[in-house]
Design a protein around this motif. Structure first.
Motif, PDB file in Angstrom:
ATOM      1  N   LEU A  70       0.866  -1.171   0.000  1.00 30.15           N
ATOM      2  CA  LEU A  70       0.000   0.000   0.000  1.00 30.15           C
ATOM      3  C   LEU A  70       0.903   1.221   0.000  1.00 30.15           C
ATOM      4  O   LEU A  70       1.804   1.337   0.829  1.00 30.15           O
ATOM      5  CB  LEU A  70      -0.908   0.011   1.234  1.00 30.15           C
ATOM      6  N   ASN A  71       0.660   2.111  -0.938  1.00 29.36           N
ATOM      7  CA  ASN A  71       1.501   3.294  -1.123  1.00 29.36           C
ATOM      8  C   ASN A  71       1.087   4.399  -0.144  1.00 29.36           C
ATOM      9  O   ASN A  71      -0.044   4.887  -0.204  1.00 29.36           O
ATOM     10  CB  ASN A  71       1.365   3.793  -2.564  1.00 29.36           C
ATOM     11  N   PRO A  72       1.964   4.818   0.765  1.00 26.98           N
ATOM     12  CA  PRO A  72       1.595   5.858   1.738  1.00 26.98           C
ATOM     13  C   PRO A  72       1.331   7.224   1.103  1.00 26.98           C
ATOM     14  O   PRO A  72       0.898   8.139   1.800  1.00 26.98           O
ATOM     15  CB  PRO A  72       2.801   5.907   2.681  1.00 26.98           C
ATOM     16  N   ARG A  73       1.557   7.363  -0.189  1.00 20.84           N
ATOM     17  CA  ARG A  73       1.232   8.613  -0.867  1.00 20.84           C
ATOM     18  C   ARG A  73      -0.199   8.587  -1.430  1.00 20.84           C
ATOM     19  O   ARG A  73      -0.600   9.519  -2.126  1.00 20.84           O
ATOM     20  CB  ARG A  73       2.240   8.894  -1.984  1.00 20.84           C
ATOM     21  N   LYS A  74      -0.918   7.512  -1.133  1.00 23.14           N
ATOM     22  CA  LYS A  74      -2.297   7.396  -1.607  1.00 23.14           C
ATOM     23  C   LYS A  74      -3.210   7.087  -0.425  1.00 23.14           C
ATOM     24  O   LYS A  74      -2.745   6.739   0.662  1.00 23.14           O
ATOM     25  CB  LYS A  74      -2.416   6.270  -2.646  1.00 23.14           C
ATOM     26  N   ASN A  75      -4.513   7.189  -0.641  1.00 22.95           N
ATOM     27  CA  ASN A  75      -5.509   6.789   0.341  1.00 22.95           C
ATOM     28  C   ASN A  75      -6.241   5.550  -0.148  1.00 22.95           C
ATOM     29  O   ASN A  75      -6.364   5.321  -1.363  1.00 22.95           O
ATOM     30  CB  ASN A  75      -6.519   7.918   0.594  1.00 22.95           C
ATOM     31  N   TYR A  76      -6.749   4.770   0.804  1.00 20.41           N
ATOM     32  CA  TYR A  76      -7.389   3.499   0.461  1.00 20.41           C
ATOM     33  C   TYR A  76      -8.657   3.286   1.274  1.00 20.41           C
ATOM     34  O   TYR A  76      -8.764   3.739   2.419  1.00 20.41           O
ATOM     35  CB  TYR A  76      -6.444   2.324   0.742  1.00 20.41           C
ATOM     36  N   ILE A  77      -9.608   2.573   0.665  1.00 23.12           N
ATOM     37  CA  ILE A  77     -10.759   2.031   1.389  1.00 23.12           C
ATOM     38  C   ILE A  77     -10.629   0.519   1.369  1.00 23.12           C
ATOM     39  O   ILE A  77     -10.627  -0.096   0.297  1.00 23.12           O
ATOM     40  CB  ILE A  77     -12.092   2.461   0.750  1.00 23.12           C
ATOM     41  N   LYS A 177     -23.506  -7.159  -3.260  1.00 21.97           N
ATOM     42  CA  LYS A 177     -24.104  -6.800  -4.553  1.00 21.97           C
ATOM     43  C   LYS A 177     -24.899  -5.503  -4.518  1.00 21.97           C
ATOM     44  O   LYS A 177     -24.874  -4.729  -5.481  1.00 21.97           O
ATOM     45  CB  LYS A 177     -24.984  -7.948  -5.049  1.00 21.97           C
ATOM     46  N   GLN A 178     -25.614  -5.258  -3.440  1.00 26.49           N
ATOM     47  CA  GLN A 178     -26.444  -4.057  -3.358  1.00 26.49           C
ATOM     48  C   GLN A 178     -25.791  -2.947  -2.554  1.00 26.49           C
ATOM     49  O   GLN A 178     -26.418  -1.921  -2.278  1.00 26.49           O
ATOM     50  CB  GLN A 178     -27.806  -4.413  -2.749  1.00 26.49           C
ATOM     51  N   ARG A 179     -24.526  -3.127  -2.188  1.00 25.87           N
ATOM     52  CA  ARG A 179     -23.828  -2.142  -1.360  1.00 25.87           C
ATOM     53  C   ARG A 179     -22.758  -1.460  -2.209  1.00 25.87           C
ATOM     54  O   ARG A 179     -21.680  -2.000  -2.418  1.00 25.87           O
ATOM     55  CB  ARG A 179     -23.232  -2.820  -0.131  1.00 25.87           C
ATOM     56  N   LYS A 180     -23.089  -0.266  -2.677  1.00 23.65           N
ATOM     57  CA  LYS A 180     -22.200   0.440  -3.597  1.00 23.65           C
ATOM     58  C   LYS A 180     -21.726   1.780  -3.063  1.00 23.65           C
ATOM     59  O   LYS A 180     -20.936   2.461  -3.709  1.00 23.65           O
ATOM     60  CB  LYS A 180     -22.912   0.645  -4.942  1.00 23.65           C
ATOM     61  N   GLY A 181     -22.185   2.150  -1.879  1.00 21.41           N
ATOM     62  CA  GLY A 181     -21.808   3.440  -1.312  1.00 21.41           C
ATOM     63  C   GLY A 181     -20.319   3.590  -1.116  1.00 21.41           C
ATOM     64  O   GLY A 181     -19.754   4.674  -1.345  1.00 21.41           O
ATOM     65  N   PHE A 182     -19.642   2.507  -0.724  1.00 21.83           N
ATOM     66  CA  PHE A 182     -18.192   2.586  -0.505  1.00 21.83           C
ATOM     67  C   PHE A 182     -17.446   2.786  -1.817  1.00 21.83           C
ATOM     68  O   PHE A 182     -16.387   3.420  -1.848  1.00 21.83           O
ATOM     69  CB  PHE A 182     -17.693   1.339   0.238  1.00 21.83           C
ATOM     70  N   VAL A 183     -18.004   2.265  -2.909  1.00 15.65           N
ATOM     71  CA  VAL A 183     -17.381   2.459  -4.226  1.00 15.65           C
ATOM     72  C   VAL A 183     -17.563   3.909  -4.675  1.00 15.65           C
ATOM     73  O   VAL A 183     -16.632   4.539  -5.189  1.00 15.65           O
ATOM     74  CB  VAL A 183     -17.989   1.493  -5.258  1.00 15.65           C
ATOM     75  N   ARG A 184     -18.743   4.435  -4.462  1.00 19.49           N
ATOM     76  CA  ARG A 184     -18.995   5.841  -4.806  1.00 19.49           C
ATOM     77  C   ARG A 184     -18.066   6.760  -4.015  1.00 19.49           C
ATOM     78  O   ARG A 184     -17.505   7.721  -4.547  1.00 19.49           O
ATOM     79  CB  ARG A 184     -20.462   6.187  -4.536  1.00 19.49           C
ATOM     80  N   LEU A 185     -17.894   6.450  -2.734  1.00 23.59           N
ATOM     81  CA  LEU A 185     -16.999   7.244  -1.887  1.00 23.59           C
ATOM     82  C   LEU A 185     -15.566   7.174  -2.409  1.00 23.59           C
ATOM     83  O   LEU A 185     -14.849   8.184  -2.452  1.00 23.59           O
ATOM     84  CB  LEU A 185     -17.072   6.729  -0.451  1.00 23.59           C
ATOM     85  N   ALA A 186     -15.138   5.978  -2.809  1.00 22.10           N
ATOM     86  CA  ALA A 186     -13.785   5.809  -3.345  1.00 22.10           C
ATOM     87  C   ALA A 186     -13.586   6.653  -4.596  1.00 22.10           C
ATOM     88  O   ALA A 186     -12.529   7.280  -4.784  1.00 22.10           O
ATOM     89  CB  ALA A 186     -13.535   4.333  -3.653  1.00 22.10           C
ATOM     90  N   LEU A 187     -14.583   6.703  -5.466  1.00 20.08           N
ATOM     91  CA  LEU A 187     -14.482   7.504  -6.685  1.00 20.08           C
ATOM     92  C   LEU A 187     -14.464   8.996  -6.369  1.00 20.08           C
ATOM     93  O   LEU A 187     -13.694   9.753  -6.972  1.00 20.08           O
ATOM     94  CB  LEU A 187     -15.658   7.175  -7.608  1.00 20.08           C
ATOM     95  N   GLU A 188     -15.277   9.423  -5.426  1.00 18.12           N
ATOM     96  CA  GLU A 188     -15.343  10.848  -5.090  1.00 18.12           C
ATOM     97  C   GLU A 188     -14.009  11.374  -4.584  1.00 18.12           C
ATOM     98  O   GLU A 188     -13.654  12.533  -4.829  1.00 18.12           O
ATOM     99  CB  GLU A 188     -16.424  11.083  -4.037  1.00 18.12           C
ATOM    100  N   TYR A 189     -13.253  10.523  -3.890  1.00 17.67           N
ATOM    101  CA  TYR A 189     -11.992  10.984  -3.301  1.00 17.67           C
ATOM    102  C   TYR A 189     -10.763  10.321  -3.921  1.00 17.67           C
ATOM    103  O   TYR A 189      -9.647  10.537  -3.450  1.00 17.67           O
ATOM    104  CB  TYR A 189     -12.023  10.748  -1.788  1.00 17.67           C
ATOM    105  N   GLY A 190     -10.956   9.534  -4.972  1.00 20.53           N
ATOM    106  CA  GLY A 190      -9.827   8.904  -5.644  1.00 20.53           C
ATOM    107  C   GLY A 190      -9.070   7.939  -4.741  1.00 20.53           C
ATOM    108  O   GLY A 190      -7.845   7.830  -4.831  1.00 20.53           O
TER     109      GLY A 190
END
Length: 302
Positions: A70-77, A177-190
């Motif tokens: 995991l690159n410490p110059r990035k953020n992760y979920i 399958k029906q839980r996509k909020g974490f993916v949307r959050l990941a996209l919003e903040y890269g």
């Protein structure tokens, strides 16, 4: 939860004693400090290194397995599966230091997200913040992913309370399958997505199961809608309370690169959600035999 109930009872009881001033002052402070959990909290590294956590780790035992950097110059979920009854693997690997997360992923600041309502319990909230836990709320997660620099690894137990009702020995079921909020959050903040699987999590307790539509199941669902978590009836190994001494191996998968999109489209969310589910399935099947399951074990994603 028992600790939270104890804290609430203690504070209320003190109100009717000669020490009433202490809880009164605390409640005034609580109003002033109400939003702190949503703004990063107050982590005390020493709490995460208490000696008792080594006994906690060794009881099962719990092991953390790293498969990629995991690159410490990035953020992760990090999406952790399955929830099990108590998410013991997630707590052991991401909220205490004795399983070696800091050594395995140097430069990363890991935060385990839990039910937001727990941060409203007097005294208990202060322990949660000191331990580095954070509310699983949009405000809290957004703060960690946008206002705390880089090197943040936010851990979300994706299946949540609903998945706890599907926790049974020998069964590997995850609700994604029906839980996509974490993916949307990941996209919003890269923030890149990382699948995590805790093998052994569902083997720790025998759960009393209520069939769909039964009074017991309806009461569980009602409680979950009101309180945010589902009460489970379960039996452990010793005195019917302690979990079974079953090894838990929490495997951290490879990151899925996610671009930043201020307003992600549904197509983008669906695309990265599918990539995540595929990566989770591959992670499970790649490590299931080495983590104690048979080759024939299947992962049910619902």
């Amino acid at each position: 939860m028992s600790s939270g109930v104890t804290c609430m009872v203690l504070m209320v009881a003190l109100m009717f004693t000669s020490m009433w001033l202490l809880p009164t002052l605390y409640f005034i402070w609580l109003v002033i400090d109400w939003e702190t959990p949503e703004k990063g909290g107050r982590r005390k590294p020493s709490v995460r290194r208490w000696k008792v956590w080594e006994h906690y780790r060794d009881y099962f035992p719990i092991k953390l397995v790293k498969t990629a950097e995991l690159n410490p110059r990035k953020n992760y979920i990090l999406g952790c599966h399955p929830h099990g009854i108590m998410s013991i693997g997630a707590f052991g690997c991401f909220n205490i230091e004795c399983c070696g997360f800091s050594e395995a992923f140097p430069g990363m600041y890991v935060s385990l997200a839990i039910l937001a309502g727990l941060f409203r319990i007097p005294l208990f909230r202060d322990y949660l913040m000191a331990a580095g836990l954070c509310p699983v709320s949009k405000a809290s997660l957004s703060h960690l992913l946008s206002k705390s620099g880089t090197g943040n690894a936010v851990v979300i137990v994706i299946g949540g309370a609903a998945e706890s009702l599907a926790s049974h020995p020998g069964v590997q079921t995850v609700l994604v399958k029906q839980r996509k909020g974490f993916v949307r959050l990941a996209l919003e903040y890269g923030a890149d997505l990382v699948p995590v699987y805790s093998f052994g999590e569902t083997e720790l307790f025998q759960q009393v199961t209520f069939s769909e539509g039964s009074l017991g199941r309806r009461l569980q669902d009602l409680f979950k809608r009101i309180m945010g978590f589902a009460p489970c009836l379960f039996l452990g190994e010793r005195w019917a309370i302690l979990p079974s001494k079953t090894p838990i191996t929490t495997v951290v998968g490879s990151p899925i690169s996610v671009p930043q999109r201020i307003t992600p489209t549904e197509e983008e969310v669906d695309h990265y959600h599918k990539l995540y589910m595929d990566a989770l399935s591959n992670l499970f099947h790649e490590h299931k035999v080495s983590c104690g399951l048979s080759e024939s074990h299947k992962l049910c994603i619902i």
